[in-house]
Design an enzyme around this catalytic site. Structure first.
Site, PDB file in Angstrom:
ATOM      1  N   ARG A  54       0.638  -1.542  -0.089  1.00 38.72           N
ATOM      2  CA  ARG A  54      -0.276   0.042   0.315  1.00 38.72           C
ATOM      3  C   ARG A  54       0.778   1.486   0.281  1.00 38.72           C
ATOM      4  NH1 ARG A  54      -2.622  -3.850   1.357  1.00 38.72           N
ATOM      5  NH2 ARG A  54      -1.404  -3.984   2.716  1.00 38.72           N
ATOM      6  N   THR A  55       1.655   1.491   0.929  1.00 39.39           N
ATOM      7  CA  THR A  55       2.690   2.758   0.876  1.00 39.39           C
ATOM      8  C   THR A  55       3.358   3.001   0.209  1.00 39.39           C
ATOM      9  OG1 THR A  55       2.792   2.185   3.725  1.00 39.39           O
ATOM     10  CG2 THR A  55       4.268   3.585   2.766  1.00 39.39           C
ATOM     11  N   LYS A  83      26.316  -3.803  -0.488  1.00 42.31           N
ATOM     12  CA  LYS A  83      27.456  -3.637  -0.399  1.00 42.31           C
ATOM     13  C   LYS A  83      27.602  -3.300   0.432  1.00 42.31           C
ATOM     14  CE  LYS A  83      26.819  -2.908  -5.773  1.00 42.31           C
ATOM     15  NZ  LYS A  83      27.276  -1.560  -6.335  1.00 42.31           N
ATOM     16  N   ARG A 104      11.033   3.530   3.455  1.00 37.49           N
ATOM     17  CA  ARG A 104      10.830   2.678   4.971  1.00 37.49           C
ATOM     18  C   ARG A 104      12.140   1.785   4.769  1.00 37.49           C
ATOM     19  NH1 ARG A 104       5.654  -0.722   4.519  1.00 37.49           N
ATOM     20  NH2 ARG A 104       4.868   0.619   4.726  1.00 37.49           N
ATOM     21  N   HIS A 132       4.423   5.544  11.695  1.00 35.56           N
ATOM     22  CA  HIS A 132       4.312   5.433  10.289  1.00 35.56           C
ATOM     23  C   HIS A 132       3.366   6.714  10.312  1.00 35.56           C
ATOM     24  CE1 HIS A 132       3.126   4.068   5.872  1.00 35.56           C
ATOM     25  NE2 HIS A 132       2.867   2.999   6.737  1.00 35.56           N
TER      26      HIS A 132
HETATM   27  N1   CP Z   1      -0.632  -0.409   5.670  1.00 31.94           N
HETATM   28  C1   CP Z   1       1.109  -0.415   5.240  1.00 31.94           C
HETATM   29  O1   CP Z   1       1.812   0.277   5.854  1.00 31.94           O
HETATM   30  O2   CP Z   1       0.827  -1.467   4.203  1.00 31.94           O
HETATM   31  P1   CP Z   1       2.457  -1.645   3.287  1.00 31.94           P
HETATM   32  O3   CP Z   1       2.809  -2.240   4.781  1.00 31.94           O
HETATM   33  O4   CP Z   1       1.701  -2.241   2.659  1.00 31.94           O
HETATM   34  O5   CP Z   1       2.496  -1.213   2.865  1.00 31.94           O
END
Ligand code: CP
Length: 307
Positions: A54-55, A83, A104, A132
């Site tokens: 999603r993100t 590396k 991320r 998040h």
């Molecule tokens: N909600 C969320 O962060 O989903 P993903 O891990 O799929 O990005």
């Protein structure tokens, strides 16, 4: 208002700035042509050192819908991190290629570190079990759309509240609104960290309770935020297996809930919401994922200074 700003923690933007983002999100949702092509010529770098559906894809979709372009990697094995390149060096270089970075990383604090070495805004797409913030924007705009306001709501958080970064970010952000109550439902091994309860909720005079029994509290909840047990954060697989099915939201359990309940989940779902709930009008988690793209469009347009 947000031009050139990074988003690292859930409270980096003021409540007024959030209101503006929610208004912009509403405009984008209602008029698919609004802001189309506004980011033409702009580049978003997506650096994903951990898996995501999603993100990452909603950020890419958001940037493409705004007329911009994306580049990046979806797993670190395909980057020079494999590396031994440091995050600081990676970010210094990528920020000379792109107009914004979304990242991320499994390490807590990685996004903050990246923002110190980047010459362009950095958006935290999840740093370990910490925060998040763009999931929080998604959660907040969904609650706003479906409940009208935050004040007066009782929000229940259920599942892995220890490692669930989306819970930490949302609880922190909601604590800025008046008269919000929180109920934390988890096994004793996965309770919400004290830096949230003692450090943030108590400081803001937020009323909260903790329990391990969802069936006892579900009737008093307005928004139920279900979460999966975060397998990737466990050091012991046996412990994960023992705890993974601690809570499963079933039609039987939903019979005790209010008719106006809103059920949210940041997704991915594993087993904690029965698929039979998907057709219940109170299930809002797929709508929530869709709102995630609209609010990321609003965020990108704002930090890139095109609105
Ligand atoms: N909600 C969320 O962060 O989903 P993903 O891990 O799929 O990005």
């Amino acid at each position: 208002m947000l031009e050139g700003r990074s988003l690292i923690g859930p409270d980096d933007f003021s409540v007024t700035e959030l209101d503006r983002l929610f208004e912009l999100t509403e405009q984008i949702k209602n008029d698919k042509r609004y802001l189309r092509r506004s980011c033409r010529g702009k580049l978003l770098a997506a650096l994903f050192f951990e898996p995501s559906t999603r993100t990452r894809l909603s950020f890419e979709a958001a940037m493409l819908r705004l007329g911009g372009s994306t580049l990046g990697f979806a797993e670190p094995g395909s980057s020079s991190a494999s590396k031994g390149e440091s995050l600081a060096d990676t970010v210094r270089v990528v920020s000379s290629y792109a107009d914004a970075i979304v990242m991320r990383n499994p390490k807590e604090g990685a996004a903050l570190l990246a923002s110190r070495y980047s010459s362009v805004p950095v958006i935290n797409a999840g740093d370990g079990g910490h925060h998040h913030p763009t999931q929080t924007l998604t959660d907040l705009v969904t609650i706003k759309q479906l409940c009208g306001q935050f004040s007066g709501l009782t929000v229940g958080f259920c599942g892995d509240l220890k490692f669930g970064r989306t819970v930490h970010s949302l609880a922190s952000s909601l604590s800025r609104y008046a008269d919000v109550k929180m109920i934390f439902v988890s096994p004793g091994e996965l309770t919400i960290p004290e830096y949230i309860t003692q450090g943030i909720l108590k400081k803001n005079n937020i009323s909260y309770t903790e329990t391990d029994r969802l069936e006892k509290v579900i009737g008093g909840i307005d928004v139920l935020y279900m979460t999966r047990v975060q397998r990737e954060r466990f050091l012991n697989e046996e412990e994960y297996i023992r705890l993974k099915d601690s809570y499963i939201l079933t039609p039987k359990l939903m019979r005790f809930a209010q008719s106006g309940l809103v059920v949210l989940h940041p997704l991915p779902r594993v087993n904690e919401i029965s698929v039979e709930i998907d057709d219940d009008p109170r299930a809002a988690y797929f709508k929530q994922a869709e709102y995630g793209m609209y609010i990321r469009m609003a965020l990108l347009a704002s930090i890139l200074g095109v609105v």
